[in-house]
Scaffold this motif. Structure first.
Motif, short mmCIF file in Angstrom:
data_model
loop_
_atom_site.label_atom_id
_atom_site.label_comp_id
_atom_site.label_asym_id
_atom_site.label_seq_id
_atom_site.Cartn_x
_atom_site.Cartn_y
_atom_site.Cartn_z
N GLN A 62 0.69 -1.11 -0.07
CA GLN A 62 -0.03 0.09 -0.08
C GLN A 62 0.91 1.17 0.25
O GLN A 62 0.38 2.37 -0.35
N SER A 71 2.41 4.28 -1.15
CA SER A 71 2.18 5.14 -2.25
C SER A 71 3.27 6.20 -2.07
O SER A 71 3.54 6.58 -1.02
N VAL A 72 3.13 7.26 -3.16
CA VAL A 72 4.21 8.37 -3.25
C VAL A 72 3.37 9.30 -2.21
O VAL A 72 4.13 10.00 -1.30
N GLU A 73 1.95 9.35 -2.14
CA GLU A 73 1.21 10.24 -1.40
C GLU A 73 1.63 9.82 0.37
O GLU A 73 1.89 10.75 1.04
N ARG A 124 3.04 16.45 -1.53
CA ARG A 124 3.39 15.54 -2.36
C ARG A 124 4.04 16.21 -3.56
O ARG A 124 5.01 15.86 -3.97
N GLN A 139 8.06 15.35 -4.56
CA GLN A 139 8.44 14.85 -6.08
C GLN A 139 9.61 15.56 -6.56
O GLN A 139 10.54 15.16 -6.93
N SER A 161 8.14 7.17 -7.30
CA SER A 161 7.42 5.85 -7.38
C SER A 161 8.73 5.11 -7.87
O SER A 161 8.81 3.92 -7.67
N ARG A 165 10.32 1.65 -6.19
CA ARG A 165 10.27 0.42 -6.83
C ARG A 165 11.74 -0.07 -6.72
O ARG A 165 11.90 -1.15 -6.53
#
Ligand code: ADP
Length: 779
Positions: free
Chosen positions: A694, A696-698, A708, A712, A724, A728
């Motif tokens: 779960q 995520s970037v957020e 956010r 980034q 992201s 990964r």
């Protein structure tokens, strides 16, 4: 003839011999008239025989004269002369003057016909004397006419005319129209021959009027002939006049040519003398310049090794006496340094390598700071130093180095050439136009001045006033020549007004371009374009730099003070910040502090661009975290180079991060512990949530406590990856480590590293490492 022969028939008596002789003579004459010369001679001889017998001397003489004339006609000159000789013999005895007169007249004719001109003339003159005496004008006429003719033959026209006038007078006296006409005609010709056309015409006219026998056409042809002669003569005169003129012209041309040749030779001689001298002078000057610049290069390093320790000592010593000594040493090393720089500049100008290094800045501020440096020198010499530098705010492009050399030399000279207690001054005025500002700089002094004849020479290299040399003033004569070259490079002029004993004024005029205004910077921002934030309160510099950097392909955003810049970071993160120091509403230092204390902006490199030149302000900026300090006036290219350098540093950092992140020699933990705190923190959170599909970037941004989009941009700036991608990669690197440690099978490890499907894990793994997890090397 028949009547004469009848008469002969009648004269049979012996006493008639006189008559017979007379008749023979007449018959002879009659034959002569018919050109029966033989018969004529026969009868003359018969007459002579009788007359000699009768002692008729006078008749003998007459007959002999007739016989001689006949012989002459037949070109029997000897016989003609023999006959006349007999006449001579007779009148020698008889003293008959008339016979003598005839004798000379006829002998003259014979001799003339024979071509014996001089003797003939002698005979005619004798005849003239005799006939003049006797008053026989007809014979005077003949003698003088013949004399005139002979003189004319000899081209002695004046002599000829003198005789012709005598014969004319004689003819008029005895009234023979024919003879008058004849002599007039002859005289007309003689006068024409001496170009006396007036007399020629008069005599010709009389000739024509008198000579009835002369036909009109004869007259006309005579006139035509004279006309022609007259024309010829006129032409001849004209030609002569022209020739004379031509000769004169030729003379003048020749004179001019000679003068020209002399002038050319003289000019060439003087010119080659001068050029030779100039060449020699130039060669000597070149050699001097070469020598000085070589020496200058050699002196530069040791000089800086003197200057450096002096500066160190200055900061450590408090003793006023030593401080004073050191300041003398420092000032003199500075002077030496200036001289060396001048020599190097001159050799650059010579090699046509000197290029104006245009900086953007305020030239007046620059000049004001520059002249302050000369206060101490002026004070030391007790010189009043007046500065009237007009206040001026506009920025221009200028070569600060050239300006420094120009003003420094002029003020330096003013101090040097003004005795103690005098006054010096600088006045700067300007006039701004649309694209440029014109400047007039006057540097004056009340010093020793320069003689008028040296006003141009002082700008020649190595020229020094003789008087000043004699007065023992030191110098090498390159300052003014360098200034002149620099001023000319700036398309300006330099002039001097000076009077010995009263002082000098040097006037420099030039204009400086304004920096171009940024106008058409509307390019679309692209992904890979670096963004630069310019923070500057001077609109000129802001516009100039905006255009400059936009032209180089950067995306430029601007702020006019520190607060505005900090507000921008909330919306946009630039790759680089260029900031001024002195600004209202937070200056540069405040901005840097704000940036460095914010984890969002603390990674952004900062370039300080400021007019503050003190070492303290430079140090402060760097201490607060600025990467580079650039002083105004600055060279635009230097700014661009610094920007590129800083961006290079960023790119290198990203490359370094990527290389670190993939370094298989180290554990994944080790790899991330070497990165910046932000990335490290990020890694720790991801690692803690490794099996959490779960994450995520957020969520990560939230856990990092950051907005956010800011998160980034920050991650991208630091690692070159998007968040992201980073999540990964960290998952895959951990998976690989686990696979190698055999911590589970592929499916288990996929789940342990947050992948919900094995096939997606295998795809991502293959994409990242280039092989599937099943073919892991060393597995
Ligand atoms: P330097 O001063 O080293 O001799 P410069 O090129 O500066 O060389 O000047 C050339 C010459 O011009 C000087 O030698 C001096 O004779 C004359 N000169 C220059 N400035 C002044 C001045 N302000 N007053 C009088 N003479 C001057």
């Amino acid at each position: 003839m028949s009547l004469y022969f009848n008469a002969l028939q009648l004269c049979k008596a012996p006493d008639d011999n006189k008559q017979i002789a007379y008749l023979y003579g007449e018959i002879g004459y009659a034959y002569l008239s018919q050109e029966h010369f033989a018969e004529a001679e026969n009868y003359y001889n018969k007459a002579l025989v009788l007359l000699r017998q009768l002692k008729q001397n006078k008749d003998v003489c007459n007959t002999l004269i007739n016989l001689s004339a006949m012989c002459r006609q037949q070109k029997k000159y000897t016989s003609a002369l023999t006959a006349l000789n007999e006449v001579n013999e007779i009148f020698q005895v008889t003293h008959d003057t008339a016979i003598e007169g005839y004798y000379y007249l006829n002998k003259g004719v014979v001799l003339e016909t024979m071509g014996n001109i001089d003797s003939a003339a002698y005979c005619y003159r004798k005849a003239y004397d005799i006939w003049k005496l006797l008053g026989k004008e007809s014979e005077v006429y003949k003698a003088t006419f013949n004399l005139g003719y002979i003189a004319e033959e000899k081209k002695d026209y004046n002599e000829a005319l003198r005789y012709y006038h005598l014969s004319e007078a004689a003819a008029r006296k005895y009234g023979s129209t024919k003879e008058i006409a004849h002599v007039c005609g002859t005289m007309a010709e003689a006068y024409a021959a001496i170009n006396d056309f007036k007399n020629a015409y008069t005599y010709l006219y009389e000739y024509a009027t008198l000579n009835d026998s002369l036909s009109k056409s004869d007259f006309n042809s005579y006139v035509v002939k004279l006309d022609k002669q007259f024309e010829n003569e006129k032409n001849r005169e004209t030609i002569q006049a022209q020739e004379l003129k031509l000769q004169k012209q030729r003379g003048t041309i020749l004179f001019v040519i000679i003068v020209l040749i002399v002038v050319i030779f003289a000019t060439v001689a003087i010119f080659s003398y001068l050029t030779f001298n100039n060449r020699i002078k130039k060669k000597v000057d070149e050699a001097k310049t070469r020598f000085f610049s070589n020496v200058a290069h050699e002196i530069r390093t040791p000089l800086s090794m003197i200057q450096g320790p002096i500066n160190v000592l200055q900061s450590k010593i408090d003793d006023p006496a030593l401080v004073h000594q050191l300041s003398i040493a420092e000032r003199n090393t500075q002077r030496l340094n200036d001289l060396i720089n001048q020599m190097l500049a001159i050799s650059k100008v010579d090699a046509a390598k000197y290029q104006l290094n245009e900086h953007i800045g305020n030239p007046i501020d620059f000049i004001n700071e520059l002249v302050l440096l000369y206060d101490a020198q002026a004070k030391e010499k007790h010189l009043a130093f007046s500065k009237q530098v007009e206040h001026y705010t506009q920025n221009t492009l200028f070569d600060s180095d050239a300006l420094e050399k120009i003003i420094g030399n002029l003020v330096g000279n003013a101090i040097k050439y003004t005795p103690q207690g005098g006054a010096i001054g600088i006045e700067v005025s300007s006039e701004a136009y649309d694209e440029a500002t014109g400047f007039i700089i006057n540097v004056w002094d009340t010093g020793i001045g320069i003689a008028k004849k040296e006003h141009t020479q002082i700008f020649e290299r190595f020229y020094r006033s003789e008087e000043h040399k004699e007065a023992g003033i030191k110098g090498i004569g390159i300052g003014l020549s360098l200034i002149k070259e620099l001023v000319e490079l700036m398309n300006g002029t330099i002039e001097v007004e000076s009077e010995p004993g009263k002082g000098s004024v040097f006037t420099v005029k030039f204009s400086l371009k304004h920096p171009q205004k940024a106008t058409a910077v509307t390019k679309e921002t692209t992904e890979d374009q670096n963004t630069i934030l310019l923070v500057e309160d001077d609109p000129d510099i802001l516009n100039f730099n905006k255009l400059l950097l936009a032209e180089r392909g950067f995306n430029v955003i601007t702020a006019v003070n520190g607060n505005e810049a900090l507000a921008i970071f909330a919306k946009q993160l630039p790759d680089l910040v260029i900031t001024d120091l002195m600004m209202p509403d937070k200056g540069g230092i405040g901005l840097i502090k704000g940036m460095k204390s914010n984890p969002l902006t603390d990674h952004i490199p900062v370039i300080i661009l400021s007019a503050k030149t003190s070492a303290e302000s430079k140090t402060e900026g760097v201490v607060e975290g600025a990467q580079v300090y650039l002083s105004k006036p600055y060279h635009p290219e230097q700014l661009v180079a610094l920007v590129n350098n800083q961006l290079q540093v960023i790119h290198k950092q990203i490359a370094h991060f990527r290389q670190q992140a993939g370094n298989e020699q180290k554990t994944i933990e080790e790899r991330f512990s070497g990165t910046d705190p932000f990335t490290q923190k990020c890694y720790t959170i991801i690692h803690e949530h490794l099996d959490d599909a779960q994450l995520s970037v957020e969520m990560l941004a939230e856990l990092m406590n950051i907005n956010r989009s800011h998160f980034q941009r920050k991650i991208k700036a630091l690692t070159g990856y998007s968040p992201s991608e980073l999540i990964r990669i960290i998952r895959l690197e951990n998976a690989k480590e686990m696979l190698l440690k055999k911590a589970g099978n592929i499916t288990e490890i996929a789940y342990l590293t947050g992948f919900t499907s094995q096939s997606y894990f295998t795809k991502c793994f293959s994409d990242h490492f280039g092989y599937p997890p099943s073919q892991l090397p060393g597995k």
